[in-house]
Scaffold this motif. Structure first.
Motif, PDB file in Angstrom:
ATOM      1  N   VAL A 208      37.166  51.100  66.571  1.00  0.00           N
ATOM      2  CA  VAL A 208      36.400  52.199  67.162  1.00  0.00           C
ATOM      3  C   VAL A 208      35.876  53.134  66.078  1.00  0.00           C
ATOM      4  O   VAL A 208      34.718  53.593  66.131  1.00  0.00           O
ATOM      5  N   THR A 209      36.707  53.423  65.083  1.00  0.00           N
ATOM      6  CA  THR A 209      36.277  54.300  63.988  1.00  0.00           C
ATOM      7  C   THR A 209      35.078  53.723  63.250  1.00  0.00           C
ATOM      8  O   THR A 209      34.094  54.429  62.969  1.00  0.00           O
ATOM      9  N   VAL A 210      35.132  52.432  62.947  1.00  0.00           N
ATOM     10  CA  VAL A 210      34.038  51.785  62.216  1.00  0.00           C
ATOM     11  C   VAL A 210      32.766  51.761  63.065  1.00  0.00           C
ATOM     12  O   VAL A 210      31.675  52.099  62.583  1.00  0.00           O
ATOM     13  N   ILE A 211      32.902  51.370  64.330  1.00  0.00           N
ATOM     14  CA  ILE A 211      31.715  51.244  65.186  1.00  0.00           C
ATOM     15  C   ILE A 211      31.040  52.596  65.385  1.00  0.00           C
ATOM     16  O   ILE A 211      29.809  52.727  65.222  1.00  0.00           O
ATOM     17  N   VAL A 212      31.807  53.614  65.724  1.00  0.00           N
ATOM     18  CA  VAL A 212      31.221  54.932  65.969  1.00  0.00           C
ATOM     19  C   VAL A 212      30.626  55.507  64.686  1.00  0.00           C
ATOM     20  O   VAL A 212      29.561  56.143  64.709  1.00  0.00           O
ATOM     21  N   SER A 213      31.268  55.258  63.551  1.00  0.00           N
ATOM     22  CA  SER A 213      30.740  55.750  62.278  1.00  0.00           C
ATOM     23  C   SER A 213      29.408  55.092  61.943  1.00  0.00           C
ATOM     24  O   SER A 213      28.473  55.740  61.435  1.00  0.00           O
ATOM     25  N   LEU A 214      29.290  53.794  62.235  1.00  0.00           N
ATOM     26  CA  LEU A 214      28.053  53.075  61.929  1.00  0.00           C
ATOM     27  C   LEU A 214      26.928  53.435  62.891  1.00  0.00           C
ATOM     28  O   LEU A 214      25.756  53.483  62.504  1.00  0.00           O
ATOM     29  N   VAL A 215      27.281  53.694  64.138  1.00  0.00           N
ATOM     30  CA  VAL A 215      26.257  54.025  65.132  1.00  0.00           C
ATOM     31  C   VAL A 215      25.676  55.407  64.879  1.00  0.00           C
ATOM     32  O   VAL A 215      24.466  55.635  65.039  1.00  0.00           O
ATOM     33  N   GLY A 216      26.495  56.351  64.486  1.00  0.00           N
ATOM     34  CA  GLY A 216      26.041  57.719  64.292  1.00  0.00           C
ATOM     35  C   GLY A 216      25.382  57.926  62.936  1.00  0.00           C
ATOM     36  O   GLY A 216      25.218  56.997  62.128  1.00  0.00           O
ATOM     37  N   ALA A 217      24.999  59.167  62.684  1.00  0.00           N
ATOM     38  CA  ALA A 217      24.363  59.520  61.415  1.00  0.00           C
ATOM     39  C   ALA A 217      25.361  59.397  60.273  1.00  0.00           C
ATOM     40  O   ALA A 217      26.572  59.575  60.449  1.00  0.00           O
ATOM     41  N   ALA A 218      24.836  59.098  59.086  1.00  0.00           N
ATOM     42  CA  ALA A 218      25.684  58.970  57.903  1.00  0.00           C
ATOM     43  C   ALA A 218      26.255  60.333  57.519  1.00  0.00           C
ATOM     44  O   ALA A 218      25.679  61.376  57.833  1.00  0.00           O
ATOM     45  N   PRO A 219      27.404  60.351  56.835  1.00  0.00           N
ATOM     46  CA  PRO A 219      27.972  61.631  56.397  1.00  0.00           C
ATOM     47  C   PRO A 219      27.015  62.369  55.466  1.00  0.00           C
ATOM     48  O   PRO A 219      26.204  61.748  54.755  1.00  0.00           O
ATOM     49  N   SER A 220      27.111  63.666  55.461  1.00  0.00           N
ATOM     50  CA  SER A 220      26.259  64.468  54.587  1.00  0.00           C
ATOM     51  C   SER A 220      26.666  64.287  53.129  1.00  0.00           C
ATOM     52  O   SER A 220      27.746  63.779  52.823  1.00  0.00           O
ATOM     53  N   ASP A 221      25.771  64.713  52.237  1.00  0.00           N
ATOM     54  CA  ASP A 221      26.079  64.630  50.804  1.00  0.00           C
ATOM     55  C   ASP A 221      27.329  65.444  50.463  1.00  0.00           C
ATOM     56  O   ASP A 221      28.109  65.060  49.575  1.00  0.00           O
ATOM     57  N   ALA A 222      27.555  66.549  51.173  1.00  0.00           N
ATOM     58  CA  ALA A 222      28.729  67.382  50.923  1.00  0.00           C
ATOM     59  C   ALA A 222      30.008  66.620  51.266  1.00  0.00           C
ATOM     60  O   ALA A 222      31.008  66.698  50.535  1.00  0.00           O
ATOM     61  N   ARG A 223      29.983  65.859  52.362  1.00  0.00           N
ATOM     62  CA  ARG A 223      31.176  65.085  52.741  1.00  0.00           C
ATOM     63  C   ARG A 223      31.423  63.956  51.750  1.00  0.00           C
ATOM     64  O   ARG A 223      32.558  63.658  51.399  1.00  0.00           O
ATOM     65  N   ILE A 224      30.350  63.310  51.314  1.00  0.00           N
ATOM     66  CA  ILE A 224      30.479  62.243  50.315  1.00  0.00           C
ATOM     67  C   ILE A 224      31.072  62.816  49.027  1.00  0.00           C
ATOM     68  O   ILE A 224      31.928  62.195  48.376  1.00  0.00           O
ATOM     69  N   ALA A 225      30.648  64.015  48.670  1.00  0.00           N
ATOM     70  CA  ALA A 225      31.175  64.647  47.464  1.00  0.00           C
ATOM     71  C   ALA A 225      32.675  64.918  47.583  1.00  0.00           C
ATOM     72  O   ALA A 225      33.425  64.783  46.609  1.00  0.00           O
ATOM     73  N   VAL A 226      33.122  65.302  48.786  1.00  0.00           N
ATOM     74  CA  VAL A 226      34.554  65.543  49.001  1.00  0.00           C
ATOM     75  C   VAL A 226      35.336  64.240  48.842  1.00  0.00           C
ATOM     76  O   VAL A 226      36.394  64.204  48.198  1.00  0.00           O
ATOM     77  N   VAL A 227      34.815  63.151  49.429  1.00  0.00           N
ATOM     78  CA  VAL A 227      35.487  61.857  49.298  1.00  0.00           C
ATOM     79  C   VAL A 227      35.581  61.457  47.827  1.00  0.00           C
ATOM     80  O   VAL A 227      36.640  61.022  47.345  1.00  0.00           O
ATOM     81  N   ASP A 228      34.483  61.604  47.111  1.00  0.00           N
ATOM     82  CA  ASP A 228      34.484  61.235  45.698  1.00  0.00           C
ATOM     83  C   ASP A 228      35.461  62.098  44.904  1.00  0.00           C
ATOM     84  O   ASP A 228      36.136  61.619  43.990  1.00  0.00           O
ATOM     85  N   ALA A 229      35.531  63.380  45.255  1.00  0.00           N
ATOM     86  CA  ALA A 229      36.457  64.279  44.552  1.00  0.00           C
ATOM     87  C   ALA A 229      37.907  63.896  44.825  1.00  0.00           C
ATOM     88  O   ALA A 229      38.757  63.935  43.921  1.00  0.00           O
ATOM     89  N   ILE A 230      38.204  63.509  46.063  1.00  0.00           N
ATOM     90  CA  ILE A 230      39.570  63.088  46.414  1.00  0.00           C
ATOM     91  C   ILE A 230      39.949  61.825  45.640  1.00  0.00           C
ATOM     92  O   ILE A 230      41.090  61.679  45.190  1.00  0.00           O
ATOM     93  N   ARG A 231      38.984  60.925  45.466  1.00  0.00           N
ATOM     94  CA  ARG A 231      39.275  59.649  44.808  1.00  0.00           C
ATOM     95  C   ARG A 231      39.117  59.690  43.300  1.00  0.00           C
ATOM     96  O   ARG A 231      39.516  58.749  42.612  1.00  0.00           O
ATOM     97  N   ARG A 232      38.542  60.775  42.775  1.00  0.00           N
ATOM     98  CA  ARG A 232      38.309  60.845  41.336  1.00  0.00           C
ATOM     99  C   ARG A 232      39.636  61.014  40.589  1.00  0.00           C
ATOM    100  O   ARG A 232      40.423  61.903  40.908  1.00  0.00           O
ATOM    101  N   PRO A 233      39.906  60.189  39.580  1.00  0.00           N
ATOM    102  CA  PRO A 233      41.186  60.264  38.857  1.00  0.00           C
ATOM    103  C   PRO A 233      41.237  61.426  37.867  1.00  0.00           C
ATOM    104  O   PRO A 233      41.193  61.250  36.656  1.00  0.00           O
ATOM    105  N   SER A 234      41.319  62.625  38.402  1.00  0.00           N
ATOM    106  CA  SER A 234      41.450  63.817  37.566  1.00  0.00           C
ATOM    107  C   SER A 234      42.590  64.659  38.111  1.00  0.00           C
ATOM    108  O   SER A 234      42.942  64.550  39.289  1.00  0.00           O
ATOM    109  N   PRO A 235      43.186  65.513  37.301  1.00  0.00           N
ATOM    110  CA  PRO A 235      44.356  66.279  37.760  1.00  0.00           C
ATOM    111  C   PRO A 235      44.020  67.461  38.654  1.00  0.00           C
ATOM    112  O   PRO A 235      44.924  68.099  39.182  1.00  0.00           O
TER     113      PRO A 235
END
Length: 606
Positions: free
Chosen positions: A570-597
């Motif tokens: 359900v998460t995948v289907i609803v995410s694909l059907v709706g609008a893509a995340p904003s650049d701000a949300r993508i930046a948060v994901v990248d910051a969470i995954r970035r290997p920095s202290p």
């Protein structure tokens, strides 16, 4: 008391001295027992020493800092946090249940062990460092940081309450039963006493107090689990390593028809009656639950750094591995003792523990809870009088494999008290962590983030403590009024947590396209279906769901096997059907995954 090396003397030396002092105290009490110290006094001394330590640590750790109260100041070392994590996740039902599961059959115990170990491995690799990097205070807070919408925070609070409150009540139930039986107090008083100890260890210091108490609880658990098995292994085989000798006991048991010895379940503990698919599903459900149980994941937010969050899961795995590898020794040695001392023995010479536990309904002979030799003759007939009891005549409750181990094997009573102290430590460790996992979201996510963002720190701390008192009181009320329901639903809590949180957490970290709508609808679908199945099964409204070719009925504890896939899809289907995340949300994901202290939200706990 400091939690890290740079804040005082560090916990290593202090808790090393604490472990030595506790071990010495047990030895002294054991010697006094040899000189006639009554068993009741022995139990009181061993248990009360540990309980007083937990309460004192909670008071010593008192704080007026929000950061200390919610996340222990984010100063806990990896090793110490690993011990605290193990104490938090060795839920008393699991601790008691795993030895009982091995007694019923090796596959059942293996499923629980694999679930614990696999969950910690996935937590260390895929979740813990990123949760710590986010700077979140709670699991609902992490979801709000990742998806930037209050709806997922609200849904997170709802799922957290549903899977954590029964777990708190169940831990209080087990702690109350152990305390009541060991200290000879009535159940209501025992539950009230447990709740008071919980408040002393958590109310004043919050997560800081719970962390300190959990370190002591981990020590008591390790000593209480390993020592009796070690002593019996040395006594029987001359080698004080039960993990190496229980194989011989198993081989001897197989020749003596040990498979006919049976186990029965009380209050949701496993009885080994699950088929292969259910065991497979149970292991996977526990993996997902360990990753997403709020009180376990919250420990990842208390470490000094992001790397420490991963290392602490490794340390927790080491502690859990010691407990899990000792559980089959408990089962094998208990069977060996029963076959030697009970099976084929003249009825007049049967050991006293058989009647003592029978009086409590924890041992059945020929289907009846017996208290006298005459009752055995009546229940089993003339064959038992002539030939003694057969293996198939004897059934014990799951918890007796652990709590009654020293009695069954003929070890000194002080070891019975030590095991009771370890079980009580496991129950209190879980209860303290779960109470904080309930109180922190109520104070931080609900009051601070949704009701009054401008509230001063003192009021926020007061509200958090007030919620903590309310949740402990609610858990105590459930434990006193509906203990069997609490235990049964708590055994399904890993499935509820996995179905509600696993898709949003895993996809939120590892799939940038995940949207808040997808996460929200996925949480509702996965958790809703799983919770409905668990509750309807418990109420008797439906029969266990059969899966053609796999199982005749799916256990409630394994319900995440369909809840998680539903949530993911359900998460995948609803995410694909709706609008893509904003650049701000993508930046948060990248910051969470970035290997920095540097955490995404540096001062979020303040």
């Amino acid at each position: 008391m400091a939690l890290s090396a740079h804040r005082g003397r560090g916990p290593g030396k202090v808790f090393g001295l604490l472990a030595a002092a506790f071990a010495l105290s047990v030895v002294v009490i054991a010697l006094l027992g040899e000189f006639g110290l009554p068993d009741r006094v022995t139990a009181v001394l061993v248990i009360m020493i540990t309980v007083v330590v937990y309460a004192v640590m909670g008071v010593v750790a008192r704080t007026l800092s929000l950061s200390d109260f919610y996340v222990a100041g984010r100063t806990v070392s990896a090793g110490f946090n690993g011990m605290a994590t193990a104490a938090a996740m060795l839920a008393s039902a699991g601790f008691l249940g795993i030895a009982g599961a091995f007694y019923a059959g090796e596959t059942a115990g293996l499923a629980l062990s694999v679930g614990w170990a696999g969950g910690l491995a996935v937590l260390a690799i895929a979740v813990a460092p990123y949760y710590r990097k986010s700077g979140a205070v709670t699991l609902p807070d992490f979801l709000a940081v990742r998806f930037g919408n209050p709806l997922v925070r609200i849904l997170g609070i709802v799922v957290l309450l549903a899977c954590s409150l029964p777990l708190l009540a169940a831990a209080i139930v087990v702690a109350g039963r152990v305390a009541g039986a060991s200290l000879h107090i009535d159940p209501t008083t025992a539950v009230a006493a447990v709740c008071m100890v919980l408040l002393f260890s958590s109310l004043f210091g919050g997560m800081r107090g719970v962390t300190l108490a959990a370190g002591a609880q981990a020590i008591v658990i390790l000593i209480g689990v390993v020592t009796p098995a070690l002593v019996y292994s040395l006594q029987l085989y001359g080698l004080p390593i039960p993990q190496l000798t229980y194989g011989d006991a198993m081989a001897q048991n197989a020749l003596a028809d040990a498979a006919s010895l049976t186990l029965f379940s009380t209050g949701g503990l496993p009885d080994g009656g699950l088929d292969g698919f259910n065991l497979f599903a149970l292991a996977l459900s526990i993996v997902g639950g360990v990753v997403c149980l709020p009180h376990v994941l919250a420990r990842s937010g208390t470490t000094r750094g992001i790397a420490d969050a991963r290392l602490s899961a490794g340390w927790a795995l080491l502690v859990v591995a010691v407990v899990a590898s000792t559980a089959p020794a408990f089962a094998a040695f208990a069977k060996s003792a029963i076959l030697a001392e009970v099976v084929g023995t003249e009825l007049a010479d049967l050991p006293a523990w058989l009647f003592d536990y029978g009086a409590d309904g924890l041992v059945r002979v020929c289907g009846d809870a017996i208290t006298t030799v005459a009752a055995i003759s009546t229940a089993c007939g003339a064959s038992a009088v002539v030939n003694g009891l057969a293996p198939g005549d004897i059934a014990i409750a799951a918890e007796v494999v652990t709590l009654g181990f020293a009695d069954i094997t003929g070890l000194p009573y002080v070891l019975t008290a030590l095991i009771a102290a370890a079980v009580l430590a496991a129950a209190l460790g879980t209860a303290g962590a779960v109470a904080m996992a309930l109180g922190a979201p109520a104070g931080h996510d609900f009051y601070t983030m949704l009701v009054n963002r401008r509230a001063p720190a003192g009021r926020r701390l007061f509200i958090a403590r007030l919620f903590l008192i309310l949740f402990v009181a609610a858990g105590g009320w459930l434990a006193a009024s509906a203990p069997e329901d609490a235990l049964a639903i708590a055994f399904a809590s890993p499935s509820l947590a996995a179905a509600g949180f696993f898709p949003a957490v895993i996809l939120g970290i590892w799939w940038r396209r995940t949207t808040f709508r997808g996460a929200a609808v996925g949480m509702i679908a996965g958790f809703g279906v799983t919770a409905a199945y668990v509750l309807m099964l418990r109420a008797g409204s439906i029969a266990p769901l059969p899966i053609v070719g796999l199982t005749d009925g799916l256990s409630a504890a394994a319900a995440a096997i369909f809840g998680v896939p539903i949530g993911l899809a359900v998460t995948v289907i609803v995410s694909l059907v709706g609008a893509a995340p904003s650049d701000a949300r993508i930046a948060v994901v990248d910051a969470i995954r970035r290997p920095s202290p540097d955490p995404v939200l540096e001062d979020h706990a303040v």
